[in-house]
Write an enzyme that holds these catalytic residues in place. Structure first.
Site, short mmCIF file in Angstrom:
data_model
loop_
_atom_site.label_atom_id
_atom_site.label_comp_id
_atom_site.label_asym_id
_atom_site.label_seq_id
_atom_site.Cartn_x
_atom_site.Cartn_y
_atom_site.Cartn_z
N ASP A 57 9.59 8.38 -14.32
CA ASP A 57 8.16 8.32 -14.57
C ASP A 57 7.79 6.92 -15.08
O ASP A 57 8.48 6.39 -15.96
CB ASP A 57 7.82 9.38 -15.64
N GLU A 80 -1.57 8.84 -9.29
CA GLU A 80 -2.15 10.08 -8.77
C GLU A 80 -3.30 9.60 -7.89
O GLU A 80 -4.17 8.84 -8.36
CB GLU A 80 -2.66 10.96 -9.91
N THR A 121 -8.14 -0.02 -5.65
CA THR A 121 -8.86 0.61 -4.54
C THR A 121 -10.32 0.16 -4.47
O THR A 121 -10.90 -0.23 -5.50
CB THR A 121 -8.82 2.15 -4.71
N ASP A 122 -10.91 0.25 -3.28
CA ASP A 122 -12.35 -0.08 -3.14
C ASP A 122 -13.22 0.93 -3.88
O ASP A 122 -14.39 0.67 -4.15
CB ASP A 122 -12.74 -0.14 -1.65
N TYR A 145 -10.70 10.04 -10.45
CA TYR A 145 -9.67 9.20 -9.82
C TYR A 145 -10.07 7.73 -9.90
O TYR A 145 -9.32 6.88 -10.41
CB TYR A 145 -9.45 9.61 -8.35
N ALA A 147 -12.29 6.27 -11.67
CA ALA A 147 -12.44 5.78 -13.05
C ALA A 147 -11.08 5.43 -13.65
O ALA A 147 -10.93 4.42 -14.35
CB ALA A 147 -13.14 6.85 -13.90
N ASP A 267 -20.31 19.98 -0.20
CA ASP A 267 -19.94 18.58 -0.40
C ASP A 267 -19.12 18.41 -1.68
O ASP A 267 -19.27 19.16 -2.64
CB ASP A 267 -21.21 17.72 -0.49
N LYS A 269 -18.13 17.06 -5.17
CA LYS A 269 -18.98 16.65 -6.29
C LYS A 269 -18.93 15.14 -6.45
O LYS A 269 -17.85 14.55 -6.40
CB LYS A 269 -18.46 17.26 -7.59
P1 NAD Z 1 0.59 8.68 -2.64
O1 NAD Z 1 -0.07 9.77 -3.41
O2 NAD Z 1 1.00 8.91 -1.22
O3 NAD Z 1 1.92 8.19 -3.40
C1 NAD Z 1 1.93 8.01 -4.79
C2 NAD Z 1 3.40 7.90 -5.21
O4 NAD Z 1 3.41 7.67 -6.64
C3 NAD Z 1 4.20 9.17 -4.96
O5 NAD Z 1 5.45 8.85 -4.37
C4 NAD Z 1 4.41 9.77 -6.35
O6 NAD Z 1 5.61 10.50 -6.47
C5 NAD Z 1 4.40 8.52 -7.22
N1 NAD Z 1 4.01 8.79 -8.62
C6 NAD Z 1 2.91 9.50 -9.03
N2 NAD Z 1 2.91 9.57 -10.38
C7 NAD Z 1 4.00 8.88 -10.82
C8 NAD Z 1 4.53 8.57 -12.10
N3 NAD Z 1 3.93 9.01 -13.22
N4 NAD Z 1 5.66 7.85 -12.19
C9 NAD Z 1 6.28 7.40 -11.05
N5 NAD Z 1 5.82 7.67 -9.81
C10 NAD Z 1 4.70 8.39 -9.69
O7 NAD Z 1 -0.40 7.43 -2.75
P2 NAD Z 1 -0.72 6.28 -1.69
O8 NAD Z 1 -1.78 6.76 -0.79
O9 NAD Z 1 0.55 5.77 -1.16
O10 NAD Z 1 -1.38 5.19 -2.65
C11 NAD Z 1 -0.62 4.15 -3.24
C12 NAD Z 1 -1.52 3.32 -4.10
O11 NAD Z 1 -2.59 2.78 -3.31
C13 NAD Z 1 -2.21 4.09 -5.23
O12 NAD Z 1 -2.22 3.26 -6.38
C14 NAD Z 1 -3.61 4.33 -4.72
O13 NAD Z 1 -4.53 4.44 -5.79
C15 NAD Z 1 -3.85 3.10 -3.88
N6 NAD Z 1 -4.82 3.27 -2.80
C16 NAD Z 1 -4.61 4.18 -1.81
C17 NAD Z 1 -5.54 4.29 -0.77
C18 NAD Z 1 -5.33 5.25 0.38
O14 NAD Z 1 -6.14 5.26 1.32
N7 NAD Z 1 -4.27 6.06 0.40
C19 NAD Z 1 -6.69 3.51 -0.76
C20 NAD Z 1 -6.87 2.60 -1.80
C21 NAD Z 1 -5.93 2.48 -2.79
#
Ligand code: NAD
Length: 322
Positions: A57, A80, A121-122, A145, A147, A267, A269
């Site tokens: 973690d 998350e 993220t955007d 999320y 925030a 929709d 929230k």
């Molecule tokens: P995902 O949910 O697919 O993967 C998240 C990973 O983080 C998972 O492997 C999970 O096991 C790990 N994780 C979660 N909590 C953890 C913790 N406490 N300690 C260690 N590992 C932990 O997410 P993603 O879509 O791959 O996104 C990756 C990053 O990109 C994130 O920071 C997300 O906010 C950002 N992001 C994603 C998108 C999108 O379209 N998916 C868009 C903008 C930004």
């Protein structure tokens, strides 16, 4: 060079690691991932000689301290990441996205592990009804999320301004591509349609998102890590804006279904109407531009889900009630 990558058992982080490992001179990579519901080792090649996987973690200060002592640079993806889950309960989002990021930043500071690339993220800009958000625009997140991501984004920048740590922040738009957990719209809709099931469309489907291939996103993150400037924020966009309704139409057609397969649901929230980022800075400073054509990228993504039932069926099954 030893690169610590957090959250790389998930969608984007695993693509980033697979890409680096496939390069001519891959760095040594240590992945720290908790393997939450969204993380799976089937996304990685754990046996690769340049890869070390650590199950843990990002809030575990002792473990993070140990890994940071051995690291030269950090790319931080762990989070998350699903808006709907944050509406059901925000605690895990604050704990992982805010407290977890702070734990990493504090350890990076102790050992001067830099650059520290923070993947944001955007969504931190909130709804952008017209035009596109630039990096200097105020943050107005709407969901728990976004925030929590805005909080971690600002904490990261504060570690640069207060302590001089070389922190670089990326803010990207909606990613699509293979290996995305089947709860986000593209893989959820595609896997439902491949199973002959219905797809849930929020509200009137007018919400607009900018679509970015995961490979372009990872390319942008890599440009920021290798060529970005300390303390700077870089927007990374894809250049294809679509309403959810239009996206649904494309997915239905590609999967041989029609609008009878759509269930209109209440929709979300606080649903932001539109996200749009101006990525002029990444283009002019780093030479970034999205390389994947959306039509071809979406078709290849759908084909990947069609051919990789063995990847997504167990993930979907373990999410089913009971
Ligand atoms: P995902 O949910 O697919 O993967 C998240 C990973 O983080 C998972 O492997 C999970 O096991 C790990 N994780 C979660 N909590 C953890 C913790 N406490 N300690 C260690 N590992 C932990 O997410 P993603 O879509 O791959 O996104 C990756 C990053 O990109 C994130 O920071 C997300 O906010 C950002 N992001 C994603 C998108 C999108 O379209 N998916 C868009 C903008 C930004």
């Amino acid at each position: 060079m030893n690169l610590l990558v957090t959250g790389a058992a998930g969608f984007i982080g695993s693509h980033y690691v697979r890409t680096l490992l496939a390069s001519d001179a891959p760095p040594r990579i240590t992945v720290l991932d908790k393997l939450t519901y969204a993380g799976t080792l089937t996304n990685l090649e754990p046996a690769h000689p340049r890869l070390k996987f650590v199950h843990g973690d990002i809030r575990d200060a002792e473990l993070v301290d140990k890994l940071m002592a051995e690291a030269d640079q950090v790319v931080h993806f762990a989070a998350e990441s699903h808006v709907d889950r944050s509406i059901d309960g925000a605690a895990d989002f604050v704990l992982t996205n805010v407290l977890g990021t702070q734990t990493l930043l504090d350890a990076a500071l102790r050992y001067r592990v830099e650059p520290f690339v923070h993947v944001s993220t955007d969504e931190v800009y909130g709804s952008v009804e017209t035009g596109s958000a630039t990096e200097d625009d105020p943050l107005r997140p709407s969901s728990p999320y976004s925030a929590s991501k805005a909080s971690s984004d600002l904490l990261a920048l504060a570690h640069h301004r207060t302590h001089g740590l070389d922190v670089r922040v990326t803010r990207c738009s909606n990613n699509y591509g293979p290996h995305q957990f089947p709860e986000k719209v593209v893989p959820l809709f595609v896997t439902n349609l491949l199973d002959g099931a219905k797809v849930p469309l929020y509200g009137d489907g007018r919400n607009v998102r900018d679509w970015l291939h995961v490979d372009d996103h990872c390319h942008g993150v890599e440009l920021v890590r290798t060529q970005g400037r300390p303390g700077e924020v870089y927007n990374i966009g894809g250049g294809t804006e679509l309403s959810n309704r239009d996206l649904t139409g494309l997915l239905l057609e590609a999967c041989g279904a029609d609008w009878d397969s759509v269930t209109y649901v209440e929709d979300r929230k606080g649903h932001d109407l539109r996200y749009s980022v101006d990525w002029t800075k990444a283009r002019t400073e780093l030479g970034y531009h999205p390389r994947h054509d959306f039509t071809a990228g979406l078709a290849a993504t759908i084909a990947w889900y069609r051919e990789h039932r063995a990847w997504w069926e167990p993930l979907k099954r373990r999410e089913e009630p009971g």
